[in-house]
Design a protein around this motif. Structure first.
Motif, short mmCIF file in Angstrom:
data_model
loop_
_atom_site.label_atom_id
_atom_site.label_comp_id
_atom_site.label_asym_id
_atom_site.label_seq_id
_atom_site.Cartn_x
_atom_site.Cartn_y
_atom_site.Cartn_z
N UNK A 179 0.82 -1.23 0.00
CA UNK A 179 0.00 0.00 0.00
C UNK A 179 0.85 1.28 0.00
N UNK A 180 1.98 1.24 0.73
CA UNK A 180 2.86 2.42 0.80
C UNK A 180 3.43 2.76 -0.57
N UNK A 181 3.95 1.76 -1.29
CA UNK A 181 4.58 2.06 -2.59
C UNK A 181 3.53 2.42 -3.64
N UNK A 182 2.35 1.80 -3.57
CA UNK A 182 1.28 2.15 -4.52
C UNK A 182 0.84 3.60 -4.32
N UNK A 183 0.77 4.03 -3.07
CA UNK A 183 0.40 5.42 -2.77
C UNK A 183 1.46 6.37 -3.29
N UNK A 184 2.73 6.01 -3.10
CA UNK A 184 3.84 6.86 -3.54
C UNK A 184 3.82 7.08 -5.05
N UNK A 185 3.54 6.01 -5.81
CA UNK A 185 3.56 6.12 -7.28
C UNK A 185 2.18 6.46 -7.85
N UNK A 186 1.23 6.75 -6.93
CA UNK A 186 -0.13 7.18 -7.31
C UNK A 186 -0.85 6.15 -8.19
N UNK A 187 -0.79 4.89 -7.74
CA UNK A 187 -1.51 3.82 -8.45
C UNK A 187 -2.50 3.10 -7.53
N UNK A 188 -2.76 3.67 -6.35
CA UNK A 188 -3.67 3.03 -5.40
C UNK A 188 -5.03 2.76 -6.05
N UNK A 189 -5.55 3.76 -6.75
CA UNK A 189 -6.89 3.63 -7.34
C UNK A 189 -6.93 2.64 -8.51
N UNK A 190 -5.76 2.34 -9.08
CA UNK A 190 -5.71 1.41 -10.22
C UNK A 190 -5.12 0.05 -9.84
N UNK A 191 -4.98 -0.20 -8.54
CA UNK A 191 -4.28 -1.42 -8.09
C UNK A 191 -5.03 -2.70 -8.49
N UNK A 192 -6.35 -2.61 -8.65
CA UNK A 192 -7.14 -3.80 -9.00
C UNK A 192 -7.38 -3.95 -10.50
N UNK A 193 -6.78 -3.04 -11.29
CA UNK A 193 -6.91 -3.13 -12.76
C UNK A 193 -5.78 -3.98 -13.32
N UNK A 194 -6.11 -4.73 -14.37
CA UNK A 194 -5.10 -5.59 -15.00
C UNK A 194 -3.94 -4.76 -15.56
N UNK A 195 -2.75 -5.33 -15.46
CA UNK A 195 -1.53 -4.64 -15.91
C UNK A 195 -1.62 -4.25 -17.38
N UNK A 196 -2.29 -5.09 -18.19
CA UNK A 196 -2.35 -4.82 -19.63
C UNK A 196 -3.16 -3.56 -19.94
N UNK A 197 -3.97 -3.08 -18.99
CA UNK A 197 -4.76 -1.86 -19.22
C UNK A 197 -3.99 -0.60 -18.83
#
Length: 296
Positions: free
Chosen positions: A110-128
């Motif tokens: 959660x800490x690194x996702x917040x830092x790189x501003x991807x928290x809201x997209x964490x459940x989206x597939x990588x290919x998107x």
């Protein structure tokens, strides 16, 4: 200031090609250090050796005063090439897999996702993900074990202007946390905007190193315009003028050592001339870079 990385006579030959030639460098704690050079200058090979992916032909390097070891490498996070993530998994799951591989605590996700501003997209597939988002996820992965040093190889390569701006802002945020960052780039603008120190490589050899804020020091160039027909002659009569060029409708006056724009302004004022435009121009990293390459 603690020395994080020390490189001594590091050399790598691929047959007759000298990819890196007797490289000597030091990186101190807290620096954002840019390795700058055109393609083929040896930047990626150097980073490969520092991460023990490429074996040196000769020379040595040490991290934190120690020879490379598994213990030392755990302090270093790196994004060296296009990272490999599973396209059908979401960002969260990809980072969980990376935690298993790196044997680090998934509580850091959660800490690194917040830092790189991807928290809201964490459940989206990588290919998107866009290319910029993929690069930010790669940086998040490199930060999972909270390394002391972050290594980035051409972090904005292939990104659109918005993606480039996002990565630059992210690098600044990471640097503020006290981490040492080493990045390789051929983009002068990138190095000037985010780095504190830089080195210039050319055909595997170090040809310059120093602080970024020293770029442009030395003789000043002043851009001048005034509503006077013989402005060129008047500027030439100023004792501090070294040379004059005409560019974009303005006069570019290179000043001799010891003279500043205020001296030129005072000179013009004493002659009854009020400049409509008078700006001191810092030498850009691009100009200095080209001068360095030309001199070497």
């Amino acid at each position: 200031m603690e020395t994080v990385l020390s490189i001594s006579n590091l050399t790598k030959h691929f047959g007759r090609i000298k990819a890196v030639n007797n490289l000597n460098l030091e990186v101190k704690a807290g620096q954002v250090f840019g390795m700058l050079g055109p393609n083929g200058s040896g930047k990626t090979t150097t980073l490969g050796m520092l991460m023990s992916v490429v074996n040196p032909t000769s020379g040595t390097y040490s991290w934190f005063g120690e020879t490379p070891s598994h213990h030392v490498r755990k302090k270093i996070g790196a994004v060296l090439e296009h990272p490999i993530f599973y396209p059908y998994l979401n960002g969260q799951k990809n980072l969980e897999l990376n935690c298993m591989i790196k044997q680090c605590d998934p509580a850091s996700i959660p800490r690194v996702l917040e830092l790189v501003e991807l928290t809201e997209r964490r459940n989206d597939k990588y290919r998107t993900y866009s290319l910029g988002m993929k690069q930010r996820l790669a940086i998040a992965s490199a930060l999972l074990n909270d390394p002391t040093v972050l290594i980035l190889d051409e972090p904005t390569n292939g990104l659109d202007p918005m993606g480039i701006a996002e990565i630059r802002e992210l690098i600044r945020k990471i640097a503020v946390q006290g981490k040492t960052i080493i990045l390789a780039s051929h983009l002068l603008d990138e190095v000037q905007k985010v780095c504190t120190h830089f080195a210039v490589l050319k055909k595997g050899s170090l040809i310059h190193t120093g602080p970024v804020d020293e770029v442009g020091k030395g003789t000043d160039t002043v851009e001048v315009n005034a509503d006077v027909s013989n402005l060129n002659e008047i500027l030439l009569s100023f004792a501090g003028t070294s040379s004059i060029n005409r560019e974009n409708g303005s006069f570019q006056v290179s000043l001799r050592d010891g003279f500043k724009s205020k001296d030129l302004n005072q000179f013009l004022f004493e002659k009854g001339i009020v400049a409509s435009h008078l700006v001191t121009k810092k030498k850009s990293l691009e100009k200095q870079f080209l001068e360095i390459l030309a001199e070497s």
